[in-house]
Design a protein around this motif. Structure first.
Motif, PDB file in Angstrom:
ATOM      1  N   GLY A 183     -36.521  14.300 -14.503  1.00 30.93           N
ATOM      2  CA  GLY A 183     -36.475  15.655 -15.046  1.00 30.93           C
ATOM      3  C   GLY A 183     -35.146  15.963 -15.706  1.00 30.93           C
ATOM      4  N   ILE A 184     -34.054  15.546 -15.084  1.00 31.27           N
ATOM      5  CA  ILE A 184     -32.717  15.734 -15.681  1.00 31.27           C
ATOM      6  C   ILE A 184     -32.650  14.991 -17.009  1.00 31.27           C
ATOM      7  CG2 ILE A 184     -30.266  15.152 -15.430  1.00 31.27           C
ATOM      8  CD1 ILE A 184     -30.681  15.672 -12.371  1.00 31.27           C
ATOM      9  N   ASP A 185     -33.132  13.770 -17.019  1.00 28.95           N
ATOM     10  CA  ASP A 185     -33.178  12.974 -18.244  1.00 28.95           C
ATOM     11  C   ASP A 185     -33.980  13.703 -19.319  1.00 28.95           C
ATOM     12  OD1 ASP A 185     -32.986  10.600 -19.913  1.00 28.95           O
ATOM     13  OD2 ASP A 185     -35.065  10.197 -19.344  1.00 28.95           O
ATOM     14  N   ALA A 186     -35.121  14.238 -18.945  1.00 29.97           N
ATOM     15  CA  ALA A 186     -35.987  14.937 -19.900  1.00 29.97           C
ATOM     16  C   ALA A 186     -35.311  16.188 -20.458  1.00 29.97           C
ATOM     17  CB  ALA A 186     -37.312  15.308 -19.231  1.00 29.97           C
TER      18      ALA A 186
ATOM     19  N   ALA B  59     -32.313  17.121 -28.720  1.00 20.75           N
ATOM     20  CA  ALA B  59     -33.173  16.569 -29.765  1.00 20.75           C
ATOM     21  C   ALA B  59     -32.922  17.196 -31.134  1.00 20.75           C
ATOM     22  CB  ALA B  59     -34.640  16.729 -29.369  1.00 20.75           C
ATOM     23  N   SER B  60     -32.791  18.500 -31.199  1.00 22.36           N
ATOM     24  CA  SER B  60     -32.634  19.153 -32.507  1.00 22.36           C
ATOM     25  C   SER B  60     -31.338  18.742 -33.217  1.00 22.36           C
ATOM     26  CB  SER B  60     -32.709  20.669 -32.364  1.00 22.36           C
ATOM     27  OG  SER B  60     -31.655  21.131 -31.542  1.00 22.36           O
TER      28      SER B  60
ATOM     29  N   VAL C  74     -30.779  12.431 -38.161  1.00 19.93           N
ATOM     30  CA  VAL C  74     -30.606  10.982 -38.079  1.00 19.93           C
ATOM     31  C   VAL C  74     -32.007  10.375 -38.119  1.00 19.93           C
ATOM     32  CG1 VAL C  74     -29.682   9.064 -36.722  1.00 19.93           C
ATOM     33  CG2 VAL C  74     -28.556  11.314 -36.641  1.00 19.93           C
ATOM     34  N   ALA C  75     -32.400   9.929 -39.330  1.00 21.26           N
ATOM     35  CA  ALA C  75     -33.793   9.520 -39.485  1.00 21.26           C
ATOM     36  C   ALA C  75     -33.940   8.273 -40.335  1.00 21.26           C
ATOM     37  CB  ALA C  75     -34.596  10.658 -40.094  1.00 21.26           C
ATOM     38  N   ALA C  76     -34.982   7.548 -40.042  1.00 21.15           N
ATOM     39  CA  ALA C  76     -35.509   6.473 -40.883  1.00 21.15           C
ATOM     40  C   ALA C  76     -36.977   6.852 -41.044  1.00 21.15           C
ATOM     41  CB  ALA C  76     -35.314   5.121 -40.220  1.00 21.15           C
ATOM     42  N   THR C  77     -37.879   6.040 -40.530  1.00 19.25           N
ATOM     43  CA  THR C  77     -39.284   6.448 -40.481  1.00 19.25           C
ATOM     44  C   THR C  77     -39.458   7.501 -39.395  1.00 19.25           C
ATOM     45  OG1 THR C  77     -39.943   4.241 -41.170  1.00 19.25           O
ATOM     46  CG2 THR C  77     -41.642   5.615 -40.186  1.00 19.25           C
ATOM     47  N   VAL C  78     -38.735   7.318 -38.304  1.00 13.68           N
ATOM     48  CA  VAL C  78     -38.756   8.230 -37.159  1.00 13.68           C
ATOM     49  C   VAL C  78     -37.345   8.768 -36.993  1.00 13.68           C
ATOM     50  CG1 VAL C  78     -39.150   8.355 -34.673  1.00 13.68           C
ATOM     51  CG2 VAL C  78     -40.519   6.803 -36.046  1.00 13.68           C
TER      52      VAL C  78
ATOM     53  N   LEU D 124     -37.463  10.754 -31.300  1.00  9.94           N
ATOM     54  CA  LEU D 124     -37.372   9.794 -30.190  1.00  9.94           C
ATOM     55  C   LEU D 124     -36.930  10.495 -28.907  1.00  9.94           C
ATOM     56  CD1 LEU D 124     -35.694   6.772 -32.008  1.00  9.94           C
ATOM     57  CD2 LEU D 124     -38.063   6.928 -31.216  1.00  9.94           C
ATOM     58  N   PHE D 125     -35.976  11.424 -29.032  1.00  5.14           N
ATOM     59  CA  PHE D 125     -35.512  12.171 -27.865  1.00  5.14           C
ATOM     60  C   PHE D 125     -36.647  13.010 -27.276  1.00  5.14           C
ATOM     61  CE2 PHE D 125     -30.607  12.558 -27.864  1.00  5.14           C
ATOM     62  CZ  PHE D 125     -30.488  11.201 -28.091  1.00  5.14           C
ATOM     63  N   ARG D 126     -37.431  13.665 -28.143  1.00  5.64           N
ATOM     64  CA  ARG D 126     -38.557  14.479 -27.647  1.00  5.64           C
ATOM     65  C   ARG D 126     -39.612  13.609 -26.974  1.00  5.64           C
ATOM     66  NH1 ARG D 126     -37.317  16.663 -32.595  1.00  5.64           N
ATOM     67  NH2 ARG D 126     -36.307  18.695 -32.441  1.00  5.64           N
ATOM     68  N   ALA D 127     -39.870  12.440 -27.548  1.00  6.62           N
ATOM     69  CA  ALA D 127     -40.839  11.517 -26.941  1.00  6.62           C
ATOM     70  C   ALA D 127     -40.336  11.046 -25.577  1.00  6.62           C
ATOM     71  CB  ALA D 127     -41.078  10.322 -27.865  1.00  6.62           C
ATOM     72  N   GLU D 128     -39.048  10.722 -25.493  1.00  5.89           N
ATOM     73  CA  GLU D 128     -38.460  10.307 -24.208  1.00  5.89           C
ATOM     74  C   GLU D 128     -38.593  11.420 -23.177  1.00  5.89           C
ATOM     75  OE1 GLU D 128     -36.268   9.010 -20.944  1.00  5.89           O
ATOM     76  OE2 GLU D 128     -37.265   7.854 -22.496  1.00  5.89           O
ATOM     77  N   ALA D 129     -38.324  12.638 -23.590  1.00  8.40           N
ATOM     78  CA  ALA D 129     -38.425  13.780 -22.673  1.00  8.40           C
ATOM     79  C   ALA D 129     -39.856  13.950 -22.178  1.00  8.40           C
ATOM     80  CB  ALA D 129     -37.952  15.057 -23.365  1.00  8.40           C
ATOM     81  N   ALA D 130     -40.820  13.870 -23.082  1.00  6.46           N
ATOM     82  CA  ALA D 130     -42.227  14.045 -22.697  1.00  6.46           C
ATOM     83  C   ALA D 130     -42.685  12.940 -21.752  1.00  6.46           C
ATOM     84  CB  ALA D 130     -43.108  14.074 -23.944  1.00  6.46           C
ATOM     85  N   VAL D 131     -42.335  11.706 -22.063  1.00  5.75           N
ATOM     86  CA  VAL D 131     -42.741  10.581 -21.206  1.00  5.75           C
ATOM     87  C   VAL D 131     -42.078  10.690 -19.835  1.00  5.75           C
ATOM     88  CG1 VAL D 131     -42.618   8.064 -20.942  1.00  5.75           C
ATOM     89  CG2 VAL D 131     -43.284   9.053 -23.135  1.00  5.75           C
ATOM     90  N   ALA D 132     -40.814  11.085 -19.800  1.00  2.00           N
ATOM     91  CA  ALA D 132     -40.113  11.229 -18.520  1.00  2.00           C
ATOM     92  C   ALA D 132     -40.774  12.306 -17.656  1.00  2.00           C
ATOM     93  CB  ALA D 132     -38.640  11.561 -18.751  1.00  2.00           C
TER      94      ALA D 132
END
Length: 176
Positions: free
Chosen positions: A46-49, A56-57, A62-66, A71-79
């Motif tokens: 939860g702390i990680d998320a 994230a904002s 800082v972007a390429a295709t993604v 990536l930070f939001r995806a990490e938060a959701a998965v965590a």
């Protein structure tokens, strides 16, 4: 018959041994350990998320295709999902998922803190050679704690048949 008139129990009788509630403490300890590991692992995830979601904002540019923000939001959701999974369904698969999520996040923050790999495929250049970003160090500590806790949870929640491969290997070694 009044309590003062009750005969003294024979300490060696099987009836006495069967009525001693020693088994309750033996059962309670694994339950307490299980809940402690579950809550602590979910808290670390939860702390990680929270840190990833809050930051994230700041990384959307800082972007390429993604983008790194995505990536930070995806990490938060998965965590969050894996933390809830460990809390609600503490099975070896849940613990393994928690271990993998925490280890991958910790590995990424350490790798991109110390090594500049540049952009990799759809990933932007994630290199950031500082710990001064708000929450970055806290998140790394939480990820490290989650790795340890999820590893302990995985070890303590093995199913009875999970050592089958080890037993067959030991039998094979004895024969060979």
């Amino acid at each position: 018959m009044a309590a003062s008139q009750m005969p003294a129990p024979d300490r060696a009788s099987p009836a006495n041994v069967a009525t001693v509630p020693l088994h309750r403490g033996a059962r309670a300890r694994p339950v307490i350990v299980s809940w402690t590991l579950r809550i602590a692992t979910a808290t670390a995830l939860g702390i990680d998320a929270v840190v990833h979601w809050q930051n994230a904002s700041a990384y959307d540019a800082v972007a390429a295709t993604v983008s790194q923000g995505e990536l930070f939001r995806a990490e938060a959701a998965v965590a969050v999902v894996v933390g809830l999974l460990v809390l609600l369904w503490p099975r070896p698969g849940s613990w393994l998922a928690a271990l993998l999520v925490a280890a991958s996040a910790l590995g990424a923050v350490l790798l991109y803190r110390y090594v500049d790999l540049g952009a990799l495929g759809p990933l932007p250049d994630l290199y950031e050679n500082t710990w001064q970003v708000p929450g970055k160090l806290l998140s790394a500590y939480a990820e490290g704690a989650a790795v340890v806790l999820a590893g302990l949870g995985l070890l303590s929640h093995r199913s009875p048949g999970s050592n089958r491969c080890l037993r067959w290997a030991a039998i094979g070694r004895k024969r060979g």
